[in-house]
Write a protein that holds these residues in place. Sequence first.
Motif, PDB file in Angstrom:
ATOM      1  N   LEU A 262       0.813  -1.388  -0.539  1.00 52.04           N
ATOM      2  CA  LEU A 262       0.220   0.287   0.043  1.00 52.04           C
ATOM      3  C   LEU A 262       0.970   1.128  -0.063  1.00 52.04           C
ATOM      4  O   LEU A 262       0.328   1.942  -0.823  1.00 52.04           O
ATOM      5  CB  LEU A 262      -0.975  -0.014   1.619  1.00 52.04           C
ATOM      6  CG  LEU A 262      -2.131  -1.081   1.212  1.00 52.04           C
ATOM      7  CD1 LEU A 262      -2.950  -0.407   2.288  1.00 52.04           C
ATOM      8  CD2 LEU A 262      -2.600  -0.936   0.147  1.00 52.04           C
ATOM      9  N   GLY A 263       1.977   1.127   0.698  1.00 54.21           N
ATOM     10  CA  GLY A 263       2.754   2.117   0.965  1.00 54.21           C
ATOM     11  C   GLY A 263       3.220   2.492  -0.349  1.00 54.21           C
ATOM     12  O   GLY A 263       3.430   3.592  -1.203  1.00 54.21           O
ATOM     13  N   ASP A 269       5.163   6.724   2.608  1.00 57.70           N
ATOM     14  CA  ASP A 269       6.100   5.698   3.988  1.00 57.70           C
ATOM     15  C   ASP A 269       4.976   5.628   4.965  1.00 57.70           C
ATOM     16  O   ASP A 269       4.265   5.644   5.130  1.00 57.70           O
ATOM     17  CB  ASP A 269       7.255   7.025   4.750  1.00 57.70           C
ATOM     18  CG  ASP A 269       8.428   7.710   4.267  1.00 57.70           C
ATOM     19  OD1 ASP A 269       8.007   7.105   3.178  1.00 57.70           O
ATOM     20  OD2 ASP A 269       8.514   8.605   4.489  1.00 57.70           O
ATOM     21  N   VAL A 270       5.980   4.187   5.082  1.00 57.31           N
ATOM     22  CA  VAL A 270       5.089   3.293   6.473  1.00 57.31           C
ATOM     23  C   VAL A 270       5.983   2.984   7.802  1.00 57.31           C
ATOM     24  O   VAL A 270       6.618   2.559   7.708  1.00 57.31           O
ATOM     25  CB  VAL A 270       4.608   1.750   5.362  1.00 57.31           C
ATOM     26  CG1 VAL A 270       3.984   1.385   6.124  1.00 57.31           C
ATOM     27  CG2 VAL A 270       4.024   1.920   4.556  1.00 57.31           C
ATOM     28  N   TYR A 271       4.901   3.517   8.379  1.00 59.63           N
ATOM     29  CA  TYR A 271       5.186   4.057   9.943  1.00 59.63           C
ATOM     30  C   TYR A 271       5.013   1.993  11.097  1.00 59.63           C
ATOM     31  O   TYR A 271       4.018   2.463  10.662  1.00 59.63           O
ATOM     32  CB  TYR A 271       5.596   4.631  10.487  1.00 59.63           C
ATOM     33  CG  TYR A 271       6.499   5.689  10.359  1.00 59.63           C
ATOM     34  CD1 TYR A 271       8.110   5.887  10.474  1.00 59.63           C
ATOM     35  CD2 TYR A 271       6.321   6.781   9.083  1.00 59.63           C
ATOM     36  CE1 TYR A 271       8.748   7.433  10.026  1.00 59.63           C
ATOM     37  CE2 TYR A 271       7.155   7.143   8.614  1.00 59.63           C
ATOM     38  CZ  TYR A 271       8.221   7.752   9.094  1.00 59.63           C
ATOM     39  OH  TYR A 271       9.488   8.480   8.776  1.00 59.63           O
ATOM     40  N   ARG A 272       5.954   1.507  11.252  1.00 60.94           N
ATOM     41  CA  ARG A 272       5.403  -0.362  12.118  1.00 60.94           C
ATOM     42  C   ARG A 272       5.573   0.613  14.067  1.00 60.94           C
ATOM     43  O   ARG A 272       6.127   0.748  14.157  1.00 60.94           O
ATOM     44  CB  ARG A 272       5.779  -0.764  11.928  1.00 60.94           C
ATOM     45  CG  ARG A 272       6.054  -1.926  10.716  1.00 60.94           C
ATOM     46  CD  ARG A 272       6.495  -3.043  10.167  1.00 60.94           C
ATOM     47  NE  ARG A 272       6.442  -4.072  11.383  1.00 60.94           N
ATOM     48  CZ  ARG A 272       6.327  -5.513  11.138  1.00 60.94           C
ATOM     49  NH1 ARG A 272       7.836  -5.683  11.222  1.00 60.94           N
ATOM     50  NH2 ARG A 272       5.934  -5.918  12.524  1.00 60.94           N
ATOM     51  N   ILE A 273       4.342   0.700  14.507  1.00 59.51           N
ATOM     52  CA  ILE A 273       4.106   0.787  16.052  1.00 59.51           C
ATOM     53  C   ILE A 273       3.709  -0.700  15.971  1.00 59.51           C
ATOM     54  O   ILE A 273       3.025  -0.958  16.392  1.00 59.51           O
ATOM     55  CB  ILE A 273       3.120   1.618  16.128  1.00 59.51           C
ATOM     56  CG1 ILE A 273       3.587   3.556  14.846  1.00 59.51           C
ATOM     57  CG2 ILE A 273       3.340   2.857  17.820  1.00 59.51           C
ATOM     58  CD1 ILE A 273       2.971   3.294  14.015  1.00 59.51           C
ATOM     59  N   ALA A 301       1.635  12.774   6.572  1.00 61.41           N
ATOM     60  CA  ALA A 301       0.887  11.427   5.000  1.00 61.41           C
ATOM     61  C   ALA A 301       0.834  10.361   5.600  1.00 61.41           C
ATOM     62  O   ALA A 301       1.079   9.476   4.770  1.00 61.41           O
ATOM     63  CB  ALA A 301       1.231  11.816   3.738  1.00 61.41           C
ATOM     64  N   ALA A 302       1.838  10.159   6.940  1.00 59.34           N
ATOM     65  CA  ALA A 302       2.701   8.479   6.738  1.00 59.34           C
ATOM     66  C   ALA A 302       1.268   7.240   6.814  1.00 59.34           C
ATOM     67  O   ALA A 302       0.248   7.757   7.595  1.00 59.34           O
ATOM     68  CB  ALA A 302       3.297   8.515   7.818  1.00 59.34           C
ATOM     69  N   ILE A 303       1.727   6.490   6.272  1.00 59.06           N
ATOM     70  CA  ILE A 303       0.480   5.085   6.489  1.00 59.06           C
ATOM     71  C   ILE A 303       1.010   4.945   8.187  1.00 59.06           C
ATOM     72  O   ILE A 303       3.035   4.135   7.744  1.00 59.06           O
ATOM     73  CB  ILE A 303       1.006   4.466   5.590  1.00 59.06           C
ATOM     74  CG1 ILE A 303       0.057   5.200   4.322  1.00 59.06           C
ATOM     75  CG2 ILE A 303       0.137   3.422   5.743  1.00 59.06           C
ATOM     76  CD1 ILE A 303       0.453   3.770   3.083  1.00 59.06           C
ATOM     77  N   LEU A 304       0.505   4.775   8.508  1.00 57.06           N
ATOM     78  CA  LEU A 304       0.610   4.173  10.386  1.00 57.06           C
ATOM     79  C   LEU A 304       0.250   2.772  10.735  1.00 57.06           C
ATOM     80  O   LEU A 304      -1.085   2.328  10.430  1.00 57.06           O
ATOM     81  CB  LEU A 304       0.201   5.245  11.253  1.00 57.06           C
ATOM     82  CG  LEU A 304       0.274   6.784  11.041  1.00 57.06           C
ATOM     83  CD1 LEU A 304      -0.448   6.783  12.557  1.00 57.06           C
ATOM     84  CD2 LEU A 304       2.542   6.203  11.643  1.00 57.06           C
ATOM     85  N   GLU A 339      -9.693   7.984  13.687  1.00 58.20           N
ATOM     86  CA  GLU A 339     -10.269   8.414  12.880  1.00 58.20           C
ATOM     87  C   GLU A 339     -10.297   9.815  12.437  1.00 58.20           C
ATOM     88  O   GLU A 339     -10.879  10.416  11.216  1.00 58.20           O
ATOM     89  CB  GLU A 339     -12.444   8.850  13.816  1.00 58.20           C
ATOM     90  CG  GLU A 339     -12.755   7.461  13.971  1.00 58.20           C
ATOM     91  CD  GLU A 339     -14.330   7.375  14.792  1.00 58.20           C
ATOM     92  OE1 GLU A 339     -13.836   7.847  14.973  1.00 58.20           O
ATOM     93  OE2 GLU A 339     -14.416   6.305  15.091  1.00 58.20           O
ATOM     94  N   GLU A 340      -9.678  10.727  13.072  1.00 60.74           N
ATOM     95  CA  GLU A 340      -9.460  12.175  12.977  1.00 60.74           C
ATOM     96  C   GLU A 340      -8.484  12.650  11.242  1.00 60.74           C
ATOM     97  O   GLU A 340      -7.551  13.210  11.355  1.00 60.74           O
ATOM     98  CB  GLU A 340      -9.305  13.394  14.079  1.00 60.74           C
ATOM     99  CG  GLU A 340     -10.239  13.280  15.077  1.00 60.74           C
ATOM    100  CD  GLU A 340      -9.794  14.442  16.367  1.00 60.74           C
ATOM    101  OE1 GLU A 340      -8.836  13.910  16.704  1.00 60.74           O
ATOM    102  OE2 GLU A 340     -11.394  14.401  16.418  1.00 60.74           O
ATOM    103  N   TYR A 341      -7.126  11.288  11.313  1.00 59.22           N
ATOM    104  CA  TYR A 341      -6.268  11.550  11.543  1.00 59.22           C
ATOM    105  C   TYR A 341      -6.532  11.545   9.662  1.00 59.22           C
ATOM    106  O   TYR A 341      -7.077  10.577   9.498  1.00 59.22           O
ATOM    107  CB  TYR A 341      -5.482  10.082  11.041  1.00 59.22           C
ATOM    108  CG  TYR A 341      -4.004   9.910  10.910  1.00 59.22           C
ATOM    109  CD1 TYR A 341      -2.919  11.086  11.010  1.00 59.22           C
ATOM    110  CD2 TYR A 341      -3.471   8.806  10.079  1.00 59.22           C
ATOM    111  CE1 TYR A 341      -1.770  10.371  10.544  1.00 59.22           C
ATOM    112  CE2 TYR A 341      -2.488   8.863   9.343  1.00 59.22           C
ATOM    113  CZ  TYR A 341      -1.801  10.053   9.778  1.00 59.22           C
ATOM    114  OH  TYR A 341      -0.489  10.019   9.222  1.00 59.22           O
ATOM    115  N   ARG A 342      -5.408  12.089   8.670  1.00 55.29           N
ATOM    116  CA  ARG A 342      -5.927  12.630   7.312  1.00 55.29           C
ATOM    117  C   ARG A 342      -5.356  11.280   6.592  1.00 55.29           C
ATOM    118  O   ARG A 342      -5.513  11.293   5.685  1.00 55.29           O
ATOM    119  CB  ARG A 342      -5.250  13.484   7.132  1.00 55.29           C
ATOM    120  CG  ARG A 342      -6.234  15.100   7.773  1.00 55.29           C
ATOM    121  CD  ARG A 342      -5.668  16.433   7.281  1.00 55.29           C
ATOM    122  NE  ARG A 342      -4.261  16.131   6.978  1.00 55.29           N
ATOM    123  CZ  ARG A 342      -3.580  17.386   5.875  1.00 55.29           C
ATOM    124  NH1 ARG A 342      -4.783  17.877   5.075  1.00 55.29           N
ATOM    125  NH2 ARG A 342      -2.477  17.495   5.841  1.00 55.29           N
ATOM    126  N   GLY A 343      -4.382  10.798   7.393  1.00 59.27           N
ATOM    127  CA  GLY A 343      -3.545   9.490   7.020  1.00 59.27           C
ATOM    128  C   GLY A 343      -4.818   8.391   6.988  1.00 59.27           C
ATOM    129  O   GLY A 343      -5.724   8.193   6.821  1.00 59.27           O
TER     130      GLY A 343
END
Length: 457
Positions: A262-263, A269-273, A301-304, A339-343
Amino acid sequence: MTLQLCGPDPLGKEQAAAAALATIGRPLFAIGAAILPGAPADIARLAQLWRRDLVLTGGALFVDADRLNDPAPLALFATLLGRPLIVGAPDALMLGQAPTVRLDMPRLTANEQLPLWRDRLGPYAKKLNGTIERLAYHFPVSPELADSVAAELAVLAPDPAAKAKKGAPKLDEIAWDAARRFARPRMEDLARRIDSEAQWNDLVLPPAQKDVLKAIVAQVRNRPTVYESWGFAKRSAGRGLGISVLFSGPSGAGKTLAGEILGAELGLDVYRIDLSSMMSKWIGETEKNLRRLFDAAEEGAAILQFDEADALFGKRGEINESRDRHANIEVSYLLQRIEEYRGLSILTTNYRSNIDSAFLRRLRFIIDFDFPGQAERAEIWQRIFPKSTPKGALDFDRLSQLNLSGGSIRNVAMGAAFAAADRGQHVGMAHILSAARLEYEKSGRSLTSAELRGWLL
């Protein structure tokens, strides 16, 4: 008097203060709240020095308090300064006896950012119609960011009036990649950025699951059109505009790989948490960690991708202690920010049944990654080796009998490749079998007769 500028954009607040003072010909000085000393005597001495400088210059002082943990030193400093003070913070702070005026500064909408992008990109703007709208929606603009993108365009595409040469990078690709890199969020202590060149062909999934992944791409890619141009953002009043996804399935089934694809497809960018690492036994610390994460991610605009979602979203029992109540507050806060996050936010779990159904209803997409069947395993084996890997005669039907997930197949393939390289040979069935035995031993299993049927042992 203290003026508090409240909002999510720290650089924008400082720039707004500087621009306002420039209109009356006065300078603005800026410091970070982190440099304020802790001892009252040291704070008084610093306040005295700044009061002298501000009187001599006629300027004002801006304090960046976006990552302030303890407001007490700032409150004492504001009281002792005796001069107009401007404080930038996400929310209003309690600053003791100092008179305070609050001004909310919400982030600019995509449509409000467009004129700045077009102005800073200059002659390149006309050739970037469509791309500028995507840039404005995904990356909160600042003059520095737009100027950096324009500078990179000037280097890599020096003549905007000339026709693009065959094979040269496209203007929209240059602009997008530059914006992504320059806006990359600074959150190395909170998450790990994944560098991957994964493609759709690397992911073996049934067509239904791949269709859902492509629907996710379509929604993220077309948010500027649907939310801004078609008015859905105003209709929703900012609620539920984030795109949230749950990936569920056993380890090694492709959840992480799907996030990487997807990234790559979206150019983000994709960030793993690891959610379990963000949770704290101290009340309020979990929310503080999550807030820092989302505030930083908004900049790029990262993908979390949140691993181990069960850590927060597990089924809730009866509330018996204050800690149980606070756990529910942590979950509610995370859901609100998602829900509020734009990404794009991705939650992963090995066991969908562990996730509370009330949380599942608030997610936009859910994809189940099942353990691959024999046909899927055969396809994974055919794709797992890079083209440059020297291979002998491999029987993919036999290999598919090994009851392995996609992640385990990758481990076996790499183990076989190392063994073959060490012997100066092409990768063959014997190398794979040896590596498979090692993989099985890791989980305390043994190869069965059904898995070894037809192998030449």
